[in-house]
Design an enzyme around this catalytic site. Structure first.
Site, PDB file in Angstrom:
ATOM      1  N   HIS A 119     -40.630 -52.731 -53.921  1.00 50.58           N
ATOM      2  CA  HIS A 119     -40.311 -52.175 -55.235  1.00 50.58           C
ATOM      3  C   HIS A 119     -38.832 -51.766 -55.210  1.00 50.58           C
ATOM      4  CE1 HIS A 119     -40.351 -49.104 -58.456  1.00 50.58           C
ATOM      5  NE2 HIS A 119     -41.497 -49.607 -58.860  1.00 50.58           N
ATOM      6  N   ASP A 196     -43.258 -46.687 -47.959  1.00 49.89           N
ATOM      7  CA  ASP A 196     -43.490 -46.450 -49.378  1.00 49.89           C
ATOM      8  C   ASP A 196     -44.998 -46.555 -49.603  1.00 49.89           C
ATOM      9  OD1 ASP A 196     -43.916 -46.637 -52.081  1.00 49.89           O
ATOM     10  OD2 ASP A 196     -42.391 -48.178 -52.441  1.00 49.89           O
ATOM     11  N   GLN A 199     -48.581 -47.044 -53.506  1.00 46.65           N
ATOM     12  CA  GLN A 199     -49.780 -47.772 -53.926  1.00 46.65           C
ATOM     13  C   GLN A 199     -50.926 -47.649 -52.922  1.00 46.65           C
ATOM     14  OE1 GLN A 199     -50.221 -48.907 -56.821  1.00 46.65           O
ATOM     15  NE2 GLN A 199     -48.163 -49.154 -57.650  1.00 46.65           N
ATOM     16  N   LYS A 222     -49.572 -41.457 -59.853  1.00 45.52           N
ATOM     17  CA  LYS A 222     -50.417 -42.631 -59.597  1.00 45.52           C
ATOM     18  C   LYS A 222     -51.746 -42.242 -58.962  1.00 45.52           C
ATOM     19  CE  LYS A 222     -46.433 -45.629 -58.704  1.00 45.52           C
ATOM     20  NZ  LYS A 222     -46.235 -46.531 -59.852  1.00 45.52           N
ATOM     21  N   CYS A 362     -40.667 -54.058 -61.411  1.00 45.63           N
ATOM     22  CA  CYS A 362     -39.619 -53.469 -60.556  1.00 45.63           C
ATOM     23  C   CYS A 362     -39.547 -54.147 -59.198  1.00 45.63           C
ATOM     24  CB  CYS A 362     -39.806 -51.965 -60.388  1.00 45.63           C
ATOM     25  SG  CYS A 362     -39.733 -51.057 -61.915  1.00 45.63           S
TER      26      CYS A 362
HETATM   27  C1  LIG Z   1     -44.712 -49.563 -54.420  1.00 39.34           C
HETATM   28  C2  LIG Z   1     -44.015 -48.596 -55.329  1.00 39.34           C
HETATM   29  N1  LIG Z   1     -42.957 -47.922 -54.877  1.00 39.34           N
HETATM   30  C3  LIG Z   1     -42.309 -47.029 -55.631  1.00 39.34           C
HETATM   31  C4  LIG Z   1     -42.680 -46.774 -56.927  1.00 39.34           C
HETATM   32  C5  LIG Z   1     -41.896 -45.789 -57.733  1.00 39.34           C
HETATM   33  O1  LIG Z   1     -42.635 -44.662 -58.008  1.00 39.34           O
HETATM   34  P1  LIG Z   1     -42.093 -43.560 -59.026  1.00 39.34           P
HETATM   35  O2  LIG Z   1     -41.691 -44.298 -60.262  1.00 39.34           O
HETATM   36  O3  LIG Z   1     -43.249 -42.668 -59.237  1.00 39.34           O
HETATM   37  O4  LIG Z   1     -40.935 -42.869 -58.383  1.00 39.34           O
HETATM   38  C6  LIG Z   1     -43.786 -47.466 -57.443  1.00 39.34           C
HETATM   39  C7  LIG Z   1     -44.264 -47.244 -58.820  1.00 39.34           C
HETATM   40  O5  LIG Z   1     -43.814 -47.738 -59.804  1.00 39.34           O
HETATM   41  C8  LIG Z   1     -44.449 -48.403 -56.627  1.00 39.34           C
HETATM   42  O6  LIG Z   1     -45.495 -49.104 -57.090  1.00 39.34           O
END
Ligand SMILES: Cc1ncc(COP(=O)(O)O)c(C=O)c1O
Lengths: 404, 129
Positions: A119, A196, A199, A222, A362
């Protein structure tokens, strides 16, 4: 999963274009049970004050609730409370990690290793950090099946690698990366391992110690919790080495006009008034998930994913991205219909009240890797039912008929 | 299923003026980085009139249908009139577009405005289009 769970989520009574809302975008953000909504509202109604600074009783009560939420999150992931930093979300947590590691662990000519399936939140902070430090950013490849190319990762891991940052579960492919093994390899090379877990933590049991990572990031929104709250977990000895990203009130010991000393973690990383109500709401979300049981949450996610995968793979005009085995993936499926743009699919489903994601989620480099500008994604959580997945598959056939 | 009016489906399935102009007087490409829609619009202006137009590109049904319809709307029209065309004019000609997809529908119009501004036979000063 007990169908009565749906009654806990007031928004699921909503209708869209006259049809009951079928919300299949939980990987972007999950819906909130009343318990979470009420925990936040109760705090504002009954116990609200700033934390850590008041001498009066109300402030102490608010601080207890805030620190109580930290303790709940810590126990949820098998950690100690002093290792749990509240952030605004995964994005801020990863920026904090990249900033701190850059300042302390990365020199010119060093390498930072990520993967092609990250991401943007787990890519751009490392790009920026590498640029600041004069280091090189490298990326381990993803195979055509949507798995991490372990040989490529091994080739790119060297004594120059100071940081390995990777997703536990890909938000596009759904792939569950074998973090335990990869972290061991990276540690042998001398790298700090950042995961990270945006998910994974919301959908499966995660014990940060068993994972073997050094820093782990995830978001409250989430996992049935509020927006504006997330977590950076870190080994305490590592956190103690890292400088703060945000400086200001409440994160210092001694302040003079031209110097200051930082507080210990986690306070060091929580400069300014934190998202107090959101932390308390996240505590309530953790209680809610634990009452169901994370093993049960995972089983439910796997069941829905299996159903969706089965239906999608059985339609010849559908391409599915990522592993075929529901046990090897998170509670989401990305796909495309031949010759039809994902946005058209999503708009047609929206007309039937079905909310799916379409776009690059993203993860532009990953979509480029597969030679596509965008994909569709259906994703699930505890309130999603098998009926909804069937309904989605039927609507997908109607969209195909309308546009083919 | 609704949301895609007949006119959109028709232009998506049977695009008009799709291809390249051998001798354009104005040409522009607009892209929507979020979804990967790309539209190239080419026009040939003769004596203050749009003598011919072509579009090419790829992307969603809405952007491609809008491009096709747009070329139909402008060919044979005076440039001065086409330059006055508003976003709403194209949207209503399409039979309405859901609000989440307006940027797709308007991509070709953005390309057209750029193409006209890029052309030698401009009828209004740059910046006004
Ligand atoms: C794998 C992953 N990393 C990072 C993020 C970013 O999370 P946040 O927008 O809550 O900071 C997301 C969510 O969009 C994600 O799915």
């Amino acid at each position: 999963m007990d169908e009565r769970i749906r009654d806990d989520f007031p928004i699921l009574r909503r209708h869209e274009h006259g049809k009951p809302l079928v919300y299949l975008d939980s990987a972007a953000t999950s819906m909130k049970p009343s318990a979470v909504i009420e925990a936040e509202a109760d705090f504002y109604r009954e116990s609200y004050a700033n934390v850590r600074r008041g001498v009066y009783e109300l402030a102490a009560a608010a601080t207890d609730l805030y620190e109580g939420a930290r303790a709940k999150v810590a126990s949820f992931i098998g950690a100690r409370p002093d290792e749990v930093v509240f952030t605004r979300g995964t994005t801020e947590a990863l920026n904090l990690a990249a900033w701190g590691l850059g300042e302390t662990h990365v020199d010119p000519g060093d390498e930072v290793l990520v993967t092609e399936m990250e991401h943007h939140a787990n890519l751009l902070p490392w790009q920026e950090m590498a640029r600041r430090q004069g280091a090189h950013l490298r990326a381990a490849a993803v195979t055509q099946d949507g798995e991490l190319d372990r040989d490529d990762l091994r080739r790119k891991l060297s004594p120059r690698t100071k940081v390995l940052a990777l997703a536990h579960v890909s938000n596009v492919l759904g792939t569950v990366n074998p973090v335990v093994e990869i972290a061991a390899e990276a540690h042998r090379a001398g790298a700090v391992v950042v995961v990270d877990a945006a998910q994974s933590v919301p959908h499966m049991p995660v014990d940060v110690r068993e994972l073997g990572a050094d820093l782990v990031a995830f978001s409250g929104h989430k996992m049935l919790g509020p927006t504006g709250i997330g977590i950076l977990w870190g080994r305490n000895d590592l956190l103690s080495e890292l400088p703060p990203l945000l400086t200001g009130g409440e994160m210092v010991r001694e302040v003079w006009l031209n110097w200051a000393t930082w507080d210990d973690p986690p306070a060091r990383f929580e400069g300014g008034t934190p998202p107090i109500a959101q932390a308390i709401g996240l505590g309530a979300a953790v209680d809610y998930l634990r009452a169901i049981g994370m093993d049960e949450v995972r089983r439910h996610g796997e069941k829905l994913t299996a159903l969706a995968l089965d239906g999608l793979l059985g339609r010849p005009h559908v391409t599915v991205y990522g592993p075929r085995d529901p046990k090897a993936r998170g509670a989401l499926v990305s796909f495309a219909l031949a010759g039809i743009h994902p946005h058209d699919v999503a708009t047609l489903l929206d007309q039937e009240g079905i909310a799916i994601r379409a776009g690059h989620h993203c993860a532009q480099p990953l979509h480029r890797r597969f030679g596509i500008p965008a994909s569709c994604r259906a994703s699930f959580h505890v309130y999603t039912t098998p009926d909804e997945v069937e309904h989605f598959l039927a609507a997908l056939d109607r969209a195909w008929e309308a546009l083919r | 299923m609704t949301g895609y009016e007949e006119v959109i489906l028709d232009h998506w399935r049977h695009p008009r003026h799709k291809g390249r102009l051998p001798d354009p007087t104005g040409s522009a490409i607009e892209a929507n980085p979020l979804c990967g829609d790309v539209v190239r619009l080419e026009v040939r202006v003769e004596g203050g009139t749009i003598a011919d137009a072509r579009f090419s590109g790829e992307g969603c049904a809405i952007s491609q249908a809008a491009a096709s319809l747009l070329t139909e709307l402008i060919v044979g029209k005076p440039v001065a009139e086409v330059e006055k065309m508003k976003d709403e004019d194209l949207l209503s000609a399409l039979g309405g577009v859901v609000r989440t997809r307006l940027s797709c529908a308007l991509l070709p119009l953005r390309a057209l405005r750029k193409a006209l501004a890029s052309g030698a036979q401009r009828t209004s000063p740059p910046g006004e289009v």
